[in-house]
Design a protein around this motif. Structure first.
Motif, PDB file in Angstrom:
ATOM      1  N   ASP A  58     -22.022   4.409   4.833  1.00 59.53           N
ATOM      2  CA  ASP A  58     -21.444   4.084   3.521  1.00 59.53           C
ATOM      3  C   ASP A  58     -20.924   2.643   3.506  1.00 59.53           C
ATOM      4  O   ASP A  58     -21.120   1.906   2.530  1.00 59.53           O
ATOM      5  CB  ASP A  58     -20.313   5.050   3.179  1.00 59.53           C
ATOM      6  CG  ASP A  58     -20.832   6.442   2.821  1.00 59.53           C
ATOM      7  OD1 ASP A  58     -22.038   6.574   2.563  1.00 59.53           O
ATOM      8  OD2 ASP A  58     -20.022   7.393   2.814  1.00 59.53           O
ATOM      9  N   HIS A  59     -20.249   2.250   4.580  1.00 54.23           N
ATOM     10  CA  HIS A  59     -19.732   0.888   4.652  1.00 54.23           C
ATOM     11  C   HIS A  59     -20.874  -0.128   4.753  1.00 54.23           C
ATOM     12  O   HIS A  59     -20.774  -1.237   4.226  1.00 54.23           O
ATOM     13  CB  HIS A  59     -18.781   0.749   5.836  1.00 54.23           C
ATOM     14  CG  HIS A  59     -17.480   1.466   5.630  1.00 54.23           C
ATOM     15  ND1 HIS A  59     -16.648   1.841   6.674  1.00 54.23           N
ATOM     16  CD2 HIS A  59     -16.867   1.891   4.500  1.00 54.23           C
ATOM     17  CE1 HIS A  59     -15.590   2.456   6.178  1.00 54.23           C
ATOM     18  NE2 HIS A  59     -15.700   2.501   4.869  1.00 54.23           N
ATOM     19  N   LEU A  60     -21.962   0.252   5.428  1.00 57.90           N
ATOM     20  CA  LEU A  60     -23.128  -0.628   5.517  1.00 57.90           C
ATOM     21  C   LEU A  60     -23.720  -0.861   4.129  1.00 57.90           C
ATOM     22  O   LEU A  60     -24.084  -1.995   3.773  1.00 57.90           O
ATOM     23  CB  LEU A  60     -24.168  -0.011   6.445  1.00 57.90           C
ATOM     24  CG  LEU A  60     -25.450  -0.817   6.678  1.00 57.90           C
ATOM     25  CD1 LEU A  60     -25.141  -2.180   7.261  1.00 57.90           C
ATOM     26  CD2 LEU A  60     -26.399  -0.045   7.596  1.00 57.90           C
ATOM     27  N   THR A  61     -23.798   0.195   3.327  1.00 53.41           N
ATOM     28  CA  THR A  61     -24.284   0.058   1.949  1.00 53.41           C
ATOM     29  C   THR A  61     -23.369  -0.848   1.134  1.00 53.41           C
ATOM     30  O   THR A  61     -23.830  -1.702   0.362  1.00 53.41           O
ATOM     31  CB  THR A  61     -24.383   1.440   1.286  1.00 53.41           C
ATOM     32  OG1 THR A  61     -25.326   2.248   1.996  1.00 53.41           O
ATOM     33  CG2 THR A  61     -24.834   1.322  -0.163  1.00 53.41           C
ATOM     34  N   GLN A  62     -22.062  -0.692   1.301  1.00 54.96           N
ATOM     35  CA  GLN A  62     -21.104  -1.542   0.596  1.00 54.96           C
ATOM     36  C   GLN A  62     -21.289  -3.009   0.980  1.00 54.96           C
ATOM     37  O   GLN A  62     -21.195  -3.904   0.124  1.00 54.96           O
ATOM     38  CB  GLN A  62     -19.683  -1.085   0.898  1.00 54.96           C
ATOM     39  CG  GLN A  62     -19.333   0.281   0.329  1.00 54.96           C
ATOM     40  CD  GLN A  62     -17.965   0.757   0.784  1.00 54.96           C
ATOM     41  OE1 GLN A  62     -17.142  -0.018   1.274  1.00 54.96           O
ATOM     42  NE2 GLN A  62     -17.713   2.052   0.636  1.00 54.96           N
ATOM     43  N   CYS A  63     -21.534  -3.259   2.259  1.00 57.39           N
ATOM     44  CA  CYS A  63     -21.732  -4.632   2.714  1.00 57.39           C
ATOM     45  C   CYS A  63     -22.996  -5.231   2.110  1.00 57.39           C
ATOM     46  O   CYS A  63     -23.020  -6.402   1.722  1.00 57.39           O
ATOM     47  CB  CYS A  63     -21.796  -4.672   4.240  1.00 57.39           C
ATOM     48  SG  CYS A  63     -20.187  -4.463   5.054  1.00 57.39           S
ATOM     49  N   ARG A  64     -24.054  -4.452   2.018  1.00 57.82           N
ATOM     50  CA  ARG A  64     -25.286  -4.953   1.415  1.00 57.82           C
ATOM     51  C   ARG A  64     -25.071  -5.276  -0.057  1.00 57.82           C
ATOM     52  O   ARG A  64     -25.575  -6.287  -0.566  1.00 57.82           O
ATOM     53  CB  ARG A  64     -26.402  -3.923   1.587  1.00 57.82           C
ATOM     54  CG  ARG A  64     -26.899  -3.819   3.032  1.00 57.82           C
ATOM     55  CD  ARG A  64     -27.900  -2.704   3.194  1.00 57.82           C
ATOM     56  NE  ARG A  64     -28.368  -2.607   4.573  1.00 57.82           N
ATOM     57  CZ  ARG A  64     -29.082  -1.595   5.058  1.00 57.82           C
ATOM     58  NH1 ARG A  64     -29.417  -0.598   4.255  1.00 57.82           N
ATOM     59  NH2 ARG A  64     -29.471  -1.594   6.313  1.00 57.82           N
ATOM     60  N   ARG A  65     -24.321  -4.449  -0.737  1.00 59.59           N
ATOM     61  CA  ARG A  65     -24.039  -4.721  -2.148  1.00 59.59           C
ATOM     62  C   ARG A  65     -23.166  -5.965  -2.291  1.00 59.59           C
ATOM     63  O   ARG A  65     -23.309  -6.724  -3.260  1.00 59.59           O
ATOM     64  CB  ARG A  65     -23.353  -3.506  -2.780  1.00 59.59           C
ATOM     65  CG  ARG A  65     -24.276  -2.316  -2.950  1.00 59.59           C
ATOM     66  CD  ARG A  65     -23.557  -1.129  -3.527  1.00 59.59           C
ATOM     67  NE  ARG A  65     -24.458   0.006  -3.700  1.00 59.59           N
ATOM     68  CZ  ARG A  65     -24.064   1.221  -4.050  1.00 59.59           C
ATOM     69  NH1 ARG A  65     -22.775   1.459  -4.260  1.00 59.59           N
ATOM     70  NH2 ARG A  65     -24.929   2.200  -4.188  1.00 59.59           N
TER      71      ARG A  65
END
Length: 277
Positions: free
Chosen positions: A193-200
């Motif tokens: 989830d945090h990886l997705t947030q970082c990509r966004r």
């Protein structure tokens, strides 16, 4: 002849990229698609009045109402419910002044996929020094967090491997193993989830430094017209998967003429997602 109505009311169900984008004024443009990971439809202001119908899997299904010029305005009439009608080209239509930047999103050597990047939004980025400073700062913060969470997952995995041998009581060892497995799955989900947030977060930075957008064709080809002299980065990314592909190419436009980007020599050393997996 009586003058036709000057506008046509639109009521469209669309999909907005970056569902976490703020809706206030000054938040940057939003890109609209006809479906999740679908075809580009339009770009609207970040403060456009969008009604959110559904929020699912990082995408928002929205509705936008507005007006477009009718036939009496002298322009091409959009095809409601389909792709916009192409405006007729003529000798009176001037080509934008400036240079041309074109290239192709060839299969990346580090990815297993052997297909070109077709149907992707391609961004033309400028002010690269400021972009790289902002991008590097966000990447450092994301890397620290993701690395710590990965270490936590690996520690839980090591504990899980030894759980069954931790007690002579099989039931007790099994219960401990199940508890550790549940903790490990929760920790891995939090990391992803945090990886997705970082990509966004990275995508939001790119949008702020974007001066032009286009869509790659079925063969992965793209082209920007009317590019003013300066240093630019061309960026296209896939948004799904554990290791989404990304294309990042740099060039300098000196003036009129065509710059054809070669991924072997013009590839940018900056990883859009900081190499985080």
């Amino acid at each position: 002849m009586r003058r036709l109505a000057a506008g046509l009311l639109l009521s469209l169900g669309l999909i907005v990229l970056r569902a976490d984008a703020p809706s206030g004024a000054g938040s940057g443009d939003l890109t609209l698609f006809d479906a999740p990971r679908g075809s580009w439809v339009a770009t609207v202001r970040g403060d456009a009045p969008l009604a959110v119908l559904e929020d699912r899997d990082g995408w928002r299904h929205v509705r936008l109402e507005g007006w477009v010029p009718g036939p009496s305005s002298g322009g091409a009439t959009p095809a409601v419910g389909g792709a916009p009608a192409a405006a007729p080209r003529s000798a009176d239509v001037a080509t934008p002044a400036g240079g041309v930047v074109r290239g192709v999103l060839l299969p990346t050597p580090e990815a297993r996929a052997t297909t070109a990047g077709s149907g992707l939004i391609v961004l033309l980025l400028s002010n690269l020094e400021a972009l790289d400073r902002e991008h590097a700062a966000a990447g450092e913060e994301c890397r620290t967090r993701i690395d710590a969470e990965r270490a936590h997952v690996e520690a839980l995995q090591a504990d899980l491997l030894g759980a069954l041998n931790s007690s002579d009581n099989f039931r007790e060892a099994t219960a401990r193993s199940d508890r550790l497995r549940s903790q490990m799955e929760a920790a891995e989900k939090e990391r992803l989830d945090h990886l997705t947030q970082c990509r966004r977060k990275a995508e939001a930075i790119f949008q702020r430094h974007t001066v032009a957008r286009t869509i790659s064709d079925d063969a992965g080809r793209f082209e920007f017209l009317g590019v003013q002299p300066g240093r630019y980065r061309v960026l296209a990314t896939e948004v799904e998967g554990v290791a989404p592909r990304a294309w990042s190419l740099e060039c300098r436009v000196e003036g009129p003429g065509t710059k054809v980007l070669d991924p072997r020599t013009d590839r940018s050393p900056v990883d859009p997602y900081w190499g985080l997996r």
